[in-house]
Motif scaffolding. Structure first.
Motif, mmCIF file in Angstrom:
data_model
loop_
_atom_site.group_PDB
_atom_site.id
_atom_site.type_symbol
_atom_site.label_atom_id
_atom_site.label_comp_id
_atom_site.label_asym_id
_atom_site.label_seq_id
_atom_site.Cartn_x
_atom_site.Cartn_y
_atom_site.Cartn_z
ATOM 1 N N ILE A 27 -41.191 -0.485 -45.563
ATOM 2 C CA ILE A 27 -42.453 -1.466 -46.218
ATOM 3 C C ILE A 27 -42.199 -1.509 -47.624
ATOM 4 O O ILE A 27 -42.384 -2.828 -47.836
ATOM 5 C CB ILE A 27 -43.733 -0.939 -45.424
ATOM 6 C CG1 ILE A 27 -43.757 -1.459 -43.918
ATOM 7 C CG2 ILE A 27 -44.741 -1.907 -46.100
ATOM 8 C CD1 ILE A 27 -44.792 -0.624 -43.402
ATOM 9 N N GLU A 82 -45.063 -3.354 -40.178
ATOM 10 C CA GLU A 82 -46.765 -2.745 -40.157
ATOM 11 C C GLU A 82 -47.024 -2.423 -38.425
ATOM 12 O O GLU A 82 -47.806 -1.691 -38.196
ATOM 13 C CB GLU A 82 -47.433 -3.843 -40.591
ATOM 14 C CG GLU A 82 -47.312 -4.007 -42.005
ATOM 15 C CD GLU A 82 -48.038 -5.097 -42.748
ATOM 16 O OE1 GLU A 82 -47.916 -5.395 -44.083
ATOM 17 O OE2 GLU A 82 -48.288 -6.141 -42.107
ATOM 18 N N LEU A 124 -41.919 -7.428 -42.498
ATOM 19 C CA LEU A 124 -42.942 -6.531 -42.873
ATOM 20 C C LEU A 124 -43.997 -6.541 -41.764
ATOM 21 O O LEU A 124 -44.639 -5.503 -41.565
ATOM 22 C CB LEU A 124 -43.600 -7.467 -44.050
ATOM 23 C CG LEU A 124 -43.186 -6.970 -45.747
ATOM 24 C CD1 LEU A 124 -43.845 -7.728 -46.697
ATOM 25 C CD2 LEU A 124 -43.479 -5.338 -45.780
ATOM 26 N N GLU A 128 -41.759 -4.975 -49.527
ATOM 27 C CA GLU A 128 -42.680 -5.573 -50.450
ATOM 28 C C GLU A 128 -42.233 -5.702 -51.913
ATOM 29 O O GLU A 128 -42.533 -6.817 -52.551
ATOM 30 C CB GLU A 128 -43.990 -4.721 -50.251
ATOM 31 C CG GLU A 128 -44.733 -4.816 -49.225
ATOM 32 C CD GLU A 128 -45.803 -3.848 -49.428
ATOM 33 O OE1 GLU A 128 -46.636 -3.875 -48.322
ATOM 34 O OE2 GLU A 128 -45.822 -2.927 -49.746
#
Length: 608
Positions: A119, A99, A95, A123
């Motif tokens: 992403i 990001e 992640l 998650e």
């Protein structure tokens, strides 16, 4: 992936040590008991100590097995926790990297759609790990996400491609698998589908037909059911042909053959009428007729299985419910039978688990049918089915237990894998995996003894003891008693005293060597011929300058030591030995001859 190692757990090692000590103490007392005459004043005390030691050993074994099973479950849970932690760290790192990539793409004015999707997926996976919604498939590698419609306790099986919890199933996408079938609720004998409902079951006592989880009474698919039990069609009358008066002149015949059993209230054996007070000892009319009782019960009441043969309470109920197996229409109604069955102690205690296991077994067998034995990956798929199905897991645990009993009782490898699996299946099917007596009896009942077949365990110890006794009385056990040995070992392992067979060996030695009454009395007290005649062996060894261990009872017999009235005395025995040609070659003989020659020379004055 780390493997479970019991040596890493102090409590398992401690339990193992306790079991080993208890087992050693039991074996020591068991040997002492075997070697102690039943007339000894210490015999009864030794029996009590030996039995107490056996109980202690069995409890220690149960404790060891229980602790090991618990630690294995803890280990598996910990491995899963560690695996989830590792996955979580990996997903968090992923992640962070995604990001950073998204930020750089924004800064460059590039599209971030693909990165945003990755992403979101990461998650979502991280959240599912936290909720415990991700599990490994049956290959142990691929992650399978549990749909929201599937309960948390369900397991995914790659063999079937389904989620399973109890008797409920869902496909991979979470859709419930079930058949909505029209069921006739009208008691008019017609399958007209008046009401809708979900049915399950086969109409047996361990798997009754139910509608919406309630027992069904009525007609379904042209078959009649009462309280969930299938009612088979009964013949209008007994189709067997009977004739005769039950006398020697006119024996009672069934279809032309002498009849044994009960017919119209009268009892017959081999065609002859038997009055109750004249029933010969050992003739059990109930036992003779029970196969008929069972067949009649299966015809009238439906799903009667093997448990009715082995459980005395259920056996008596079945006999009472059927009445005379040769007479039609004197049985209980199905409703009465079911009512009395459900009121038995057995049903209240065991029926639930046994019915449940019956379902799991049938489910397992159905899944197993889908596996192809010619599939190169068949063994792995079967092992996976064993690991992921409720029946398979329970069966594997029971196989381990049975293996431990095999090792203890008859030795490692004494039974093949197929036999052990069959024993474990029967034990687990009827919820007897904690019944040490049933497991022991099943293992001993499957054992086959003979020359070269007994590997170890208690059977091996018995064999070793019998070999020693035979040798001490002039026999080779595996030659002179080869045909009797398998039966002896079987009976010993089923509880008969080892001392019985030691006595048989000693009695055989009495006949073979023709011993006197005095020697026979000593042997009756448990003394072996080897011990009684050890002075003769020592004298023979000394005179002929031989190793005493090489001298056999046959050697003594050849010298005429034994006698039906009285054995040869040692003085005469020494004189007989000196006639043996081997004596001339000994130092004793040379010394004696030299001494004789010297005496002669002195007598003639040639030596001072």
């Amino acid at each position: 992936m780390a493997e479970f190692n019991s040596s890493n757990y102090p409590d398992i090692k401690k339990a193992s040590d306790v079991y080993s000590i208890a087992k050693s103490e039991f074996q020591k007392l068991d040997r002492q008991l075997d070697e102690t005459p039943t007339t000894s004043k210490n015999y009864k005390d030794l029996v009590e100590r030996r039995n107490a030691a056996q109980e202690k050993m069995n409890k220690a074994l149960e404790s060891y097995q229980s602790i090991t099973k618990k630690r294995k479950a803890d280990f598996d849970a910990e491995q899963k926790r560690k695996s989830n932690i590792k996955k979580s760290k990996s997903l968090k790192a992923k992640l962070k990297s995604l990001e950073d990539s998204r930020q750089r793409a924004k800064d460059k004015g590039e599209a971030t759609t693909a990165i945003d999707t990755a992403i979101s997926k990461a998650e979502e996976d991280l959240a599912k790990i936290a909720k415990g919604d991700v599990s490994k498939d049956s290959d142990g590698e691929k992650e399978v996400t549990r749909p929201a419609s599937v309960p948390a306790g369900a397991k995914f099986n790659t063999v079937t491609g389904q989620w399973t919890l109890g008797n409920k199933n869902w496909d991979k996408n979470g859709k419930a698998i079930g058949t909505k079938t029209k069921v006739d609720s009208a008691d008019d004998g017609a399958d007209d589908g008046v009401s809708d409902g979900k049915y399950s079951g086969t109409g047996t006592f361990d798997n009754p037909l139910t509608i919406n989880d309630k027992r069904f009474s009525g007609t379904y698919k042209n078959k009649k059911y009462e309280n969930g039990i299938l009612l088979p069609e009964k013949p209008d009358k007994d189709t067997n042909a009977y004739q005769g008066a039950g006398t020697e002149e006119a024996p009672f015949l069934q279809n032309g053959k002498p009849f044994t059993g009960t017919y119209q209230g009268k009892t017959y054996k081999d065609g002859l009428s038997v009055i109750s007070e004249d029933v010969p000892e050992g003739f059990d009319v109930t036992e003779v007729d029970f196969n008929k009782v069972l067949a009649q019960a299966q015809a009238v009441f439906g799903g009667i299985d093997e448990i009715f043969k082995t459980n005395e309470e259920l056996r008596k109920l079945l006999i009472a419910a059927v009445g005379d197996p040769n007479v039609v229409a004197d049985e209980y109604t199905v409703a009465r039978f079911v009512s009395e069955l459900e009121n038995t102690k057995w049903f209240k205690t065991n029926a639930g688990p046994i019915r449940q296991r019956g379902f799991y077994e049938r489910q397992y067998n159905e899944l197993n049918k889908g596996l192809k034995m010619d599939d190169p990956d068949y063994k792995n798929k079967l092992a996976e089915l064993d690991r992921t199905s409720e029946w398979g897991r329970g069966l594997q645990d029971t196989i381990e237990t049975v293996n431990e009993y095999v090792t203890q009782l008859i030795g490692v490898g004494a039974l093949d894998d197929m036999t052990i699996r069959a024993i474990a299946s029967e034990i687990y099917k009827y919820a007897n995996e904690d019944d040490a007596v049933k497991i022991r009896n099943a293992v001993l009942g499957a054992a086959r003894y003979g020359i070269g077949k007994v590997i170890g365990g208690q059977a091996g110890e018995a064999l070793s003891s019998l070999k020693s006794i035979a040798s001490a009385n002039g026999f080779d056990l595996e030659k002179q008693f080869a045909t009797d040995l398998p039966t002896w070992l079987d009976r010993i392992n089923k509880g008969e005293s080892l001392e019985t067979y030691k006595k048989i060996i000693r009695d055989s030695a009495k006949t073979a060597f023709g011993v006197s009454d005095r020697i026979s009395a000593l042997m009756d007290q448990g003394v072996n011929l080897d011990t009684i005649y050890s002075p003769y062996k020592n004298v023979m060894a000394s005179v002929l300058e031989l190793n005493p261990q090489t001298i056999t009872l046959k050697d003594l017999s050849d010298k005429g030591v034994f006698g039906a009235k009285q054995e040869m005395n040692l003085y005469d025995f020494q004189k007989v030995i000196r006639k043996d040609p081997r004596w001339q070659m000994t130092q004793n003989a040379r010394d004696e001859m030299s001494q004789t020659a010297l005496t002669l020379l002195r007598n003639f004055g040639f030596q001072g």
